[in-house]
Write an enzyme that holds these catalytic residues in place. Structure first.
Site, mmCIF file in Angstrom:
data_model
loop_
_atom_site.group_PDB
_atom_site.id
_atom_site.type_symbol
_atom_site.label_atom_id
_atom_site.label_comp_id
_atom_site.label_asym_id
_atom_site.label_seq_id
_atom_site.Cartn_x
_atom_site.Cartn_y
_atom_site.Cartn_z
ATOM 1 N N CYS A 51 61.840 59.348 39.581
ATOM 2 C CA CYS A 51 63.271 59.503 39.857
ATOM 3 C C CYS A 51 63.499 59.590 41.372
ATOM 4 O O CYS A 51 62.654 60.086 42.114
ATOM 5 C CB CYS A 51 63.803 60.760 39.178
ATOM 6 S SG CYS A 51 65.598 60.961 39.365
ATOM 7 N N ASP A 53 65.427 61.519 42.792
ATOM 8 C CA ASP A 53 65.778 62.904 43.128
ATOM 9 C C ASP A 53 64.963 63.406 44.334
ATOM 10 O O ASP A 53 63.734 63.295 44.353
ATOM 11 C CB ASP A 53 65.503 63.796 41.901
ATOM 12 C CG ASP A 53 66.115 65.187 42.045
ATOM 13 O OD1 ASP A 53 65.792 65.880 43.032
ATOM 14 O OD2 ASP A 53 66.908 65.569 41.172
ATOM 15 N N ARG A 55 64.047 66.166 45.218
ATOM 16 C CA ARG A 55 63.133 67.287 44.979
ATOM 17 C C ARG A 55 61.806 66.860 44.360
ATOM 18 O O ARG A 55 60.959 67.707 44.059
ATOM 19 C CB ARG A 55 63.819 68.314 44.071
ATOM 20 C CG ARG A 55 65.068 68.923 44.690
ATOM 21 C CD ARG A 55 65.904 69.642 43.655
ATOM 22 N NE ARG A 55 66.432 68.711 42.638
ATOM 23 C CZ ARG A 55 67.184 69.073 41.600
ATOM 24 N NH1 ARG A 55 67.482 70.344 41.445
ATOM 25 N NH2 ARG A 55 67.625 68.179 40.745
ATOM 26 N N HIS A 107 61.562 64.191 35.338
ATOM 27 C CA HIS A 107 61.562 65.608 35.714
ATOM 28 C C HIS A 107 62.640 66.360 34.946
ATOM 29 O O HIS A 107 63.718 65.820 34.694
ATOM 30 C CB HIS A 107 61.753 65.779 37.227
ATOM 31 C CG HIS A 107 63.106 65.330 37.726
ATOM 32 N ND1 HIS A 107 64.101 66.227 38.041
ATOM 33 C CD2 HIS A 107 63.621 64.107 37.929
ATOM 34 C CE1 HIS A 107 65.176 65.546 38.434
ATOM 35 N NE2 HIS A 107 64.914 64.264 38.378
ATOM 36 N N CYS A 110 66.909 66.547 35.324
ATOM 37 C CA CYS A 110 67.281 65.241 35.882
ATOM 38 C C CYS A 110 68.783 64.984 35.710
ATOM 39 O O CYS A 110 69.290 64.943 34.583
ATOM 40 C CB CYS A 110 66.475 64.129 35.206
ATOM 41 S SG CYS A 110 66.790 62.507 35.926
HETATM 42 CO CO CO Z 1 66.270 62.713 38.161
#
Ligand code: CO
Length: 218
Positions: A51, A53, A55, A107, A110
């Protein structure tokens, strides 16, 4: 000459270049030929599809240095057959880099999966997130019996499994596996709350066998 881009938040921007200089010093301090060696070629054993993302940085959570993992990231770690980007990444990683493992890493928490679970018009994200809604529909019966929190986690895992299947459907992966018995495809979920990776223990041989009944390409 006036410095370019001296608007708001210039300090956090400048910090990046300061960080970069420190990082170069640190790496070169540990291994003087680090950058000259890396500049010659890459030879990663892993393709990581995760992803976007902020993080979930691939190299950091895997604890590996530059050169060890070929990375593709997008919203909710999707592997669509119409996405020339991800398909090119897979083709290149498998056929040219000859990676030994392909990982699809989702994750918990998400935002992409959460958005797909809601009845909401998200503009250009609608066709993108529809893939996750399709996974939701396929597993609707079992998911609907769960409480919201568990359902969210379960859909994140099911989405990873489905994207692993999409990886295995590709001609490059099937071709390479038949020839060399690699790459193996794995599904992982990263837990934002404790930093740990969970292997979903995808039965690669079983999935490949089932897929080849329908999607075999040779
Ligand atoms: Co995500």
């Amino acid at each position: 000459m006036a410095k370019k881009g001296t608007g708001a938040h210039q300090d956090i921007y400048d910090q990046v270049f300061e960080n970069n200089r420190k990082w170069v010093e640190e790496m070169a301090g540990k291994d003087a030929s680090f950058f000259t060696n890396l500049a010659k070629a890459q030879n990663p054993d892993f393709l990581y599809i995760g992803c976007a993302d902020s993080r979930v940085p691939a190299n950091v959570i895997m604890g590996v240095e530059p050169g060890n993992v070929f990375v593709h990231r997008n919203i909710a770690n999707l592997v669509l057959h119409t996405d020339l980007n991800v398909q090119s990444v897979i083709e290149y990683a498998v056929t040219h880099l000859q990676v030994k493992h392909i990982v699809v890493c989702g994750h918990y928490g998400c935002g992409g999966v959460q958005a797909a679970m809601q009845s909401q018009d998200l503009g250009v994200l609608n066709p993108w997130l529809r893939e996750i809604r399709d996974v939701y529909r396929q597993h609707y019966e079992s998911l609907s019996t769960l409480d919201e929190h568990t359902r969210y986690k379960q859909l994140i895992e099911l989405n990873v499994r489905e994207q692993c299947i999409n990886v295995i459907k590709t001609a490059a992966v099937q071709r390479q596996w038949i020839k060399n018995q690699f790459p193996t495809v794995h599904g992982w979920v990263y837990d934002l709350s404790n930093g740990l990776l969970k292997d979903l223990d995808l039965d690669f041989d079983d999935v490949l066998g089932k897929i080849r009944k329908v999607y075999h390409l040779d």
